[in-house]
Design a protein around this motif. Structure first.
Motif, PDB file in Angstrom:
ATOM      1  N   LEU A  70       0.822  -1.211   0.000  1.00  0.00           N
ATOM      2  CA  LEU A  70       0.000   0.000   0.000  1.00  0.00           C
ATOM      3  C   LEU A  70       0.858   1.264   0.000  1.00  0.00           C
ATOM      4  CD1 LEU A  70      -2.883  -1.067   2.398  1.00  0.00           C
ATOM      5  CD2 LEU A  70      -3.095  -0.498  -0.029  1.00  0.00           C
ATOM      6  N   GLU A  71       1.965   1.230   0.720  1.00  0.00           N
ATOM      7  CA  GLU A  71       2.862   2.395   0.711  1.00  0.00           C
ATOM      8  C   GLU A  71       3.287   2.731  -0.715  1.00  0.00           C
ATOM      9  OE1 GLU A  71       6.026   1.301   3.329  1.00  0.00           O
ATOM     10  OE2 GLU A  71       5.121   2.274   5.074  1.00  0.00           O
ATOM     11  N   ARG A  72       3.599   1.693  -1.479  1.00  0.00           N
ATOM     12  CA  ARG A  72       4.059   1.890  -2.846  1.00  0.00           C
ATOM     13  C   ARG A  72       2.921   2.330  -3.773  1.00  0.00           C
ATOM     14  NH1 ARG A  72       8.520   3.267  -5.648  1.00  0.00           N
ATOM     15  NH2 ARG A  72       8.649   2.222  -7.666  1.00  0.00           N
ATOM     16  N   LEU A  73       1.782   1.623  -3.701  1.00  0.00           N
ATOM     17  CA  LEU A  73       0.689   1.908  -4.626  1.00  0.00           C
ATOM     18  C   LEU A  73      -0.017   3.225  -4.297  1.00  0.00           C
ATOM     19  CD1 LEU A  73      -0.853  -1.653  -5.161  1.00  0.00           C
ATOM     20  CD2 LEU A  73       0.934  -0.485  -6.457  1.00  0.00           C
ATOM     21  N   LEU A  74      -0.135   3.542  -3.008  1.00  0.00           N
ATOM     22  CA  LEU A  74      -0.763   4.815  -2.636  1.00  0.00           C
ATOM     23  C   LEU A  74       0.136   5.998  -2.986  1.00  0.00           C
ATOM     24  CD1 LEU A  74      -2.389   3.889   0.802  1.00  0.00           C
ATOM     25  CD2 LEU A  74      -3.560   4.291  -1.373  1.00  0.00           C
ATOM     26  N   GLN A  75       1.443   5.750  -2.940  1.00  0.00           N
ATOM     27  CA  GLN A  75       2.393   6.805  -3.335  1.00  0.00           C
ATOM     28  C   GLN A  75       2.175   7.211  -4.784  1.00  0.00           C
ATOM     29  OE1 GLN A  75       6.488   5.581  -3.061  1.00  0.00           O
ATOM     30  NE2 GLN A  75       7.303   7.658  -3.248  1.00  0.00           N
ATOM     31  N   ALA A  76       1.713   6.255  -5.583  1.00  0.00           N
ATOM     32  CA  ALA A  76       1.473   6.526  -7.007  1.00  0.00           C
ATOM     33  C   ALA A  76       0.079   7.090  -7.274  1.00  0.00           C
ATOM     34  CB  ALA A  76       1.660   5.231  -7.798  1.00  0.00           C
ATOM     35  N   SER A  77      -0.748   7.173  -6.243  1.00  0.00           N
ATOM     36  CA  SER A  77      -2.135   7.629  -6.408  1.00  0.00           C
ATOM     37  C   SER A  77      -2.283   9.090  -6.021  1.00  0.00           C
ATOM     38  CB  SER A  77      -3.068   6.781  -5.542  1.00  0.00           C
ATOM     39  OG  SER A  77      -2.964   5.407  -5.875  1.00  0.00           O
ATOM     40  N   GLU A  78      -3.196   9.784  -6.677  1.00  0.00           N
ATOM     41  CA  GLU A  78      -3.455  11.186  -6.354  1.00  0.00           C
ATOM     42  C   GLU A  78      -4.198  11.290  -5.024  1.00  0.00           C
ATOM     43  OE1 GLU A  78      -2.507  13.949  -7.907  1.00  0.00           O
ATOM     44  OE2 GLU A  78      -1.371  12.708  -9.317  1.00  0.00           O
ATOM     45  N   PRO A  79      -3.891  12.317  -4.220  1.00  0.00           N
ATOM     46  CA  PRO A  79      -4.558  12.479  -2.919  1.00  0.00           C
ATOM     47  C   PRO A  79      -6.085  12.496  -3.010  1.00  0.00           C
ATOM     48  CG  PRO A  79      -2.681  13.948  -3.057  1.00  0.00           C
ATOM     49  CD  PRO A  79      -2.829  13.320  -4.411  1.00  0.00           C
TER      50      PRO A  79
ATOM     51  N   LEU B 131       1.030   4.390   8.240  1.00  0.00           N
ATOM     52  CA  LEU B 131       0.585   4.426   6.841  1.00  0.00           C
ATOM     53  C   LEU B 131      -0.644   5.319   6.699  1.00  0.00           C
ATOM     54  CD1 LEU B 131       0.534   3.290   3.885  1.00  0.00           C
ATOM     55  CD2 LEU B 131      -0.958   1.482   4.774  1.00  0.00           C
ATOM     56  N   ALA B 132      -1.628   5.111   7.569  1.00  0.00           N
ATOM     57  CA  ALA B 132      -2.877   5.875   7.488  1.00  0.00           C
ATOM     58  C   ALA B 132      -2.638   7.363   7.734  1.00  0.00           C
ATOM     59  CB  ALA B 132      -3.883   5.323   8.495  1.00  0.00           C
ATOM     60  N   ILE B 133      -1.855   7.678   8.771  1.00  0.00           N
ATOM     61  CA  ILE B 133      -1.621   9.089   9.116  1.00  0.00           C
ATOM     62  C   ILE B 133      -0.843   9.800   8.011  1.00  0.00           C
ATOM     63  CG2 ILE B 133      -0.522  10.662  10.766  1.00  0.00           C
ATOM     64  CD1 ILE B 133      -0.988   8.498  12.912  1.00  0.00           C
ATOM     65  N   SER B 134       0.156   9.121   7.450  1.00  0.00           N
ATOM     66  CA  SER B 134       0.948   9.746   6.400  1.00  0.00           C
ATOM     67  C   SER B 134       0.100  10.042   5.158  1.00  0.00           C
ATOM     68  CB  SER B 134       2.139   8.861   6.026  1.00  0.00           C
ATOM     69  OG  SER B 134       1.702   7.645   5.449  1.00  0.00           O
ATOM     70  N   GLN B 135      -0.847   9.148   4.855  1.00  0.00           N
ATOM     71  CA  GLN B 135      -1.734   9.394   3.716  1.00  0.00           C
ATOM     72  C   GLN B 135      -2.696  10.546   4.000  1.00  0.00           C
ATOM     73  OE1 GLN B 135      -1.364   8.173   0.675  1.00  0.00           O
ATOM     74  NE2 GLN B 135       0.438   7.112   1.486  1.00  0.00           N
ATOM     75  N   VAL B 136      -3.170  10.633   5.243  1.00  0.00           N
ATOM     76  CA  VAL B 136      -4.000  11.779   5.624  1.00  0.00           C
ATOM     77  C   VAL B 136      -3.197  13.070   5.454  1.00  0.00           C
ATOM     78  CG1 VAL B 136      -5.181  12.933   7.537  1.00  0.00           C
ATOM     79  CG2 VAL B 136      -5.471  10.472   7.203  1.00  0.00           C
ATOM     80  N   GLY B 137      -1.916  13.019   5.838  1.00  0.00           N
ATOM     81  CA  GLY B 137      -1.046  14.187   5.655  1.00  0.00           C
ATOM     82  C   GLY B 137      -0.929  14.596   4.201  1.00  0.00           C
ATOM     83  N   ARG B 138      -0.844  13.620   3.305  1.00  0.00           N
ATOM     84  CA  ARG B 138      -0.805  13.934   1.871  1.00  0.00           C
ATOM     85  C   ARG B 138      -2.115  14.569   1.408  1.00  0.00           C
ATOM     86  NH1 ARG B 138      -0.041   9.407  -1.971  1.00  0.00           N
ATOM     87  NH2 ARG B 138       0.265  11.112  -3.435  1.00  0.00           N
ATOM     88  N   ILE B 139      -3.217  14.032   1.911  1.00  0.00           N
ATOM     89  CA  ILE B 139      -4.538  14.516   1.483  1.00  0.00           C
ATOM     90  C   ILE B 139      -4.748  15.967   1.907  1.00  0.00           C
ATOM     91  CG2 ILE B 139      -7.038  14.222   1.818  1.00  0.00           C
ATOM     92  CD1 ILE B 139      -6.433  11.164   2.093  1.00  0.00           C
ATOM     93  N   VAL B 140      -4.360  16.303   3.143  1.00  0.00           N
ATOM     94  CA  VAL B 140      -4.633  17.660   3.637  1.00  0.00           C
ATOM     95  C   VAL B 140      -3.742  18.702   2.957  1.00  0.00           C
ATOM     96  CG1 VAL B 140      -5.470  16.831   5.865  1.00  0.00           C
ATOM     97  CG2 VAL B 140      -3.056  17.447   5.619  1.00  0.00           C
ATOM     98  N   GLU B 141      -2.675  18.260   2.298  1.00  0.00           N
ATOM     99  CA  GLU B 141      -1.840  19.202   1.555  1.00  0.00           C
ATOM    100  C   GLU B 141      -2.408  19.509   0.173  1.00  0.00           C
ATOM    101  OE1 GLU B 141       2.167  17.634   1.588  1.00  0.00           O
ATOM    102  OE2 GLU B 141       2.689  19.021   3.195  1.00  0.00           O
ATOM    103  N   SER B 142      -3.434  18.767  -0.212  1.00  0.00           N
ATOM    104  CA  SER B 142      -4.078  18.981  -1.511  1.00  0.00           C
ATOM    105  C   SER B 142      -5.312  19.859  -1.329  1.00  0.00           C
ATOM    106  CB  SER B 142      -4.480  17.632  -2.121  1.00  0.00           C
ATOM    107  OG  SER B 142      -5.349  17.814  -3.215  1.00  0.00           O
ATOM    108  N   SER B 143      -5.330  21.004  -2.001  1.00  0.00           N
ATOM    109  CA  SER B 143      -6.475  21.919  -1.890  1.00  0.00           C
ATOM    110  C   SER B 143      -7.763  21.272  -2.392  1.00  0.00           C
ATOM    111  CB  SER B 143      -6.191  23.209  -2.664  1.00  0.00           C
ATOM    112  OG  SER B 143      -5.914  22.913  -4.030  1.00  0.00           O
ATOM    113  N   GLU B 144      -7.643  20.325  -3.323  1.00  0.00           N
ATOM    114  CA  GLU B 144      -8.818  19.650  -3.861  1.00  0.00           C
ATOM    115  C   GLU B 144      -9.366  18.604  -2.899  1.00  0.00           C
ATOM    116  OE1 GLU B 144      -7.000  18.088  -7.420  1.00  0.00           O
ATOM    117  OE2 GLU B 144      -8.108  19.516  -8.665  1.00  0.00           O
TER     118      GLU B 144
END
Length: 504
Positions: free
Chosen positions: A68-77, A102-115
């Motif tokens: 998931l770390e690898r595949l989510l890294q390739a996915s848009e927030p 894993l979950a928290i880091s992805q949340v961090g990516r999401i909140v950096e996206s204005s969309e």
């Protein structure tokens, strides 16, 4: 390979023995470049991996996390937020820390996206669980949660949500878990306060920042140490310093320095107090800070002349910072004979102290002795020369001796001192009057490691760039320096070999 990943993702659904499939999938995911994975990311269905990650088998969980770390890294927030928000939320409750991270880091990516950020801001339960993670046993999880929550607070809507809703009560609740967790919440609040004037206003209004400042002058010495570090961080911004001044915090810290002599435990927190004022002096005005809070400089001098190695090191570092700009040098000059004595003491430590302190003294001396070309007035050059000569009876020979020692840190430290004074005519005259000095400078055999070669080259560059070098050193020596500079720091003279007839 990308097609096989999609096929294997499909094969995981309902698989009775998923371990082998997961291993193969992990290998395939890591083998493909991110660019190829990004093309396929919108078509990948990751629900099966999230489901398998809820298992109690640690190896299976670890495989799922790696994939998931690898595949989510390739996915848009935005794609992650819309398709896997619930899965990420479940991950925050998982007993394995790797899943939480894993979950928290992805949340961090999401909140950096204005969309995508609104997907998180509209999920109060997820944010509540993020706050709970601050109080967890694993420091790495807490740090990641703090980082993600501070990113949420970069927007006005995020600030309003954190400090103007039930989440504030959740923050206060997690603060009650332990002293350590309370400090983590303080860290979060200070990090948010440092973002902008608006964010500081929210943090001040909620009362948590005031609580931190009250603990600064409390009875618990260890708490005081932690609070000083956080207040120093807050003082790293202009609006933070203005707030601390308005709240009388800078005056309180000055009073703590004054009262340190009568406190047997002051050794724990005094270095932090001194560092706080040292930072203020550099960021604002050294003259204003030292005049308004005279206890600071007096204490630094006391520490430098004391016998406690830790305190001496802090004082030396602080004086090096203070003397790094022109205003700071003038403050030191105004302190008169007291600084002359202290600087001589630093020279003594540079020669005789344990290695770590010697290196710190050399760094401080080079910082204090540097004088930019635009400040080469007759008075300032005379001041610098008097300071240098006051270090010890024969300062040039002392630094030559240190530079010749087979310890890279000391060798480079002494070269930095020479570099600091290399553009000052009085220092150039001392160099040329020191027998063999130019020969030492252009001798490449004495510098064995990269750092030493770089430090020597910086000295040569400073001499070549100085306007008075050719006149003081003479044309022959100056040309040798120019040749060294032209050849660069890593030049190796070619050695030719002559073939002898009949030799094997």
């Amino acid at each position: 390979m990308a097609a096989s990943i999609e096929e294997r993702l499909s094969a995981l659904t309902g698989s009775a023995e998923p371990m082998e499939e997961l291993r193969t999938l992990k290998t395939a995911a890591l083998a493909l470049p991110l660019s190829a994975l990004r093309e396929r990311a919108p078509h990948m269905r990751l629900a099966a991996i999230f489901s398998l990650m809820q298992d109690s088998d640690k190896e299976q969980v670890a495989l799922c996390v790696a994939i998931l770390e690898r595949l989510l890294q390739a996915s848009e927030p935005l794609h992650i937020a819309r398709n896997y928000r619930e899965e990420l939320q479940r991950g925050l409750y998982h007993p394995e820390d790797a899943v939480k991270l894993l979950a928290i880091s992805q949340v961090g990516r999401i909140v950096e996206s204005s969309e995508a950020v609104t997907e998180i801001l509209n999920n109060l339960e997820l944010l509540q669980q993020m706050i709970v993670c601050i109080g967890g046993d694993k420091m790495a999880v807490a740090k990641e949660a703090i980082s993600s929550l501070s990113r949420i607070a970069r927007s006005t809507s995020g600030l309003q949500l954190l400090f103007g809703s039930n989440l504030l009560a959740d923050l206060r609740a997690v603060m009650a878990v332990s002293d350590i967790v309370r400090y983590r919440v303080y860290e979060l609040v200070v990090e948010i306060s440092s973002i902008s004037v608006e964010s500081l206003s929210y943090c001040a209004s909620c009362g948590i920042l005031s609580q931190l400042l009250e603990e600064l002058t409390g009875d618990d010495v260890l708490v005081r140490v932690t609070c000083i570090e956080m207040v120093t961080t807050l003082a790293g911004t202009l609006h933070g310093r203005q707030y601390l001044a308005q709240q009388g915090v800078i005056d309180k810290i000055s009073n703590l320095i004054v009262g340190a002599d009568s406190d047997p435990f002051s050794g724990f927190y005094l270095p932090g107090l001194v560092k706080f004022f040292g930072n203020l002096a550099i960021m604002d005005s050294a003259q204003q800070i030292c005049e308004h809070y005279p206890a600071f400089l007096r204490k630094v001098f006391d520490m430098a002349e004391g016998h406690e190695t830790t305190m001496i090191g802090v004082a030396v570092d602080t004086l090096g910072i203070l003397g790094s700009n022109m205003e700071g040098k003038q403050v030191l000059q105004k302190s008169g004979i007291r600084f002359i004595h202290v600087f001589k003491r630093i020279g003594h430590h540079a020669k005789n102290a344990p290695t770590e302190l010697r290196v710190r003294c050399l760094d401080a001396i080079s910082s204090i002795m540097s004088l930019p070309l635009e400040d080469h007035t007759e008075d300032l050059l005379a001041m610098a020369e008097s300071w240098f000569r006051g270090l010890c009876p024969q300062p040039m020979e002392m630094f030559r001796s240190i530079a010749s020692q087979p310890f890279p840190d000391l060798h480079c430290g002494a070269l930095k001192v020479f570099t600091a004074v290399a553009n000052q005519p009085w220092a150039q005259r001392m160099m040329i009057d020191s027998p063999g000095f130019v020969e030492y400078i252009v001798d490449r055999t004495v510098d064995q490691d990269k750092d030493s070669k770089d430090a020597k080259f910086e000295l040569v560059k400073a001499l070549v760039s100085a306007k008075t070098t050719a006149e003081v050193f003479g044309n022959q020596h100056y040309l040798r320096l120019c040749a060294y500079h032209r050849e660069g720091p890593y030049y190796v003279k070619a050695v030719s070999t002559v073939a002898v007839e009949g030799a094997e």
